[in-house]
Design an enzyme around this catalytic site. Sequence first.
Site: not given
Length: 407
Positions: A384, A310
């Site tokens: 979370e 990349y």
Amino acid sequence: MNNDFSAGLATRIKNRASEIFPEIVSLRRDIHRHPELSYEEVRTTALITDYLLGLGITPEPPLLETGVIALIRGERRERKNNLVALRADIDALPLTEENRHGFCSLESGKMHACGHDMHTAMLLGAAKILSGMKDELGGDVLLIFQPAEEKAPGGAKPLLDAGLFRQFNPAIILGQHCFPNVETGKVALCRGSFMAATDELYFTISGQGGHASAPHKAADPVLAAAHIITAVQYLVSRVAPPHEPAVVSIASIHAGNAPNVIPGKVVMSGTMRTMNEELRSLLKEKLRQTVSHVAEGFGVHAELEIRNGYPALVNDPQVTGQAWTVCSEYLGDSNVIQSEPLMTAEDFAYYLQECPGTFWQIGTGTPDQEKSNTLHSSMFNPEERALEIGSGLFAYTAARFLDLLRS
């Protein structure tokens, strides 16, 4: 947009993100239980498609075999190119999970160890929030659920090659990535060069094997390989300018299988990381020269294959400055912090070569978390609560940037 209105928008989006939080947690855990590797994300693609259809959002015709592209059309759109793109990656890693929570991977040797399950769930959460406020959106929002970020050449470039931006032409693209070293509730931004270009290095050194007791009768590729490893390290300290970040690391060596036999061949692999294309090209040239010259001096033959990875991820300074302001509106000034440039790589860089945008770190860490809770670890276990923050932040930044584009 005045401060009272933006504050009101932030409050409404926060409330909505809180309401849907249990649903987004459930989505994330479903994705986490069923990880799929790059270009194999068939189940995940179906899950995303079904969820969007349930929101009244019809995905666009697919550009690749996996992944989903969808458009939320704002009803206050005044200009055709008033379009903000939001991207999430959806693939997992070839890793066996070692966590003990109740939603571990059910697929042996596959795990969401880089947070792509979190990213996908956050973008689905943002889609739910934005689909319920289309009458307030001053333009359109492009949802990019991208496959194959983890495997070069990645999914971003094939999407672009297939005409993604020619078809939709976003004015700005935004992305976020879980980072366990950033505390949950915070985001970290970096103007300009943020992540490195990455290239894979593959060495093959061939010589003449022989008995280890008579090295003078062999052309020892092991000794040559050792000197090649030492020689390539000087490139960073003597070729790269001191102010330019660069890394060359040899990470794998394979040769022989007996203590008294000089093998005929050594294979090695490694990585090179740079922050600008000029230095990247220079180091590639010097690497080839160094490997060739060292091998010649030891009477062996060496081949070097460099597989381009990349490009460097360069955040647009103006968009990043605006994102800093917008994120501060949503999270509070103290929860938006500066990130240092990183030598990790991300194929979001391809989007930024075609469109102004920015990519930030969203915190998933806790003050007392385990040291093993890092990206690409079999023990990666993000907080979370970041799902609620990320869903709302994605929705808020999209809405705010649409208004900035109109002004």
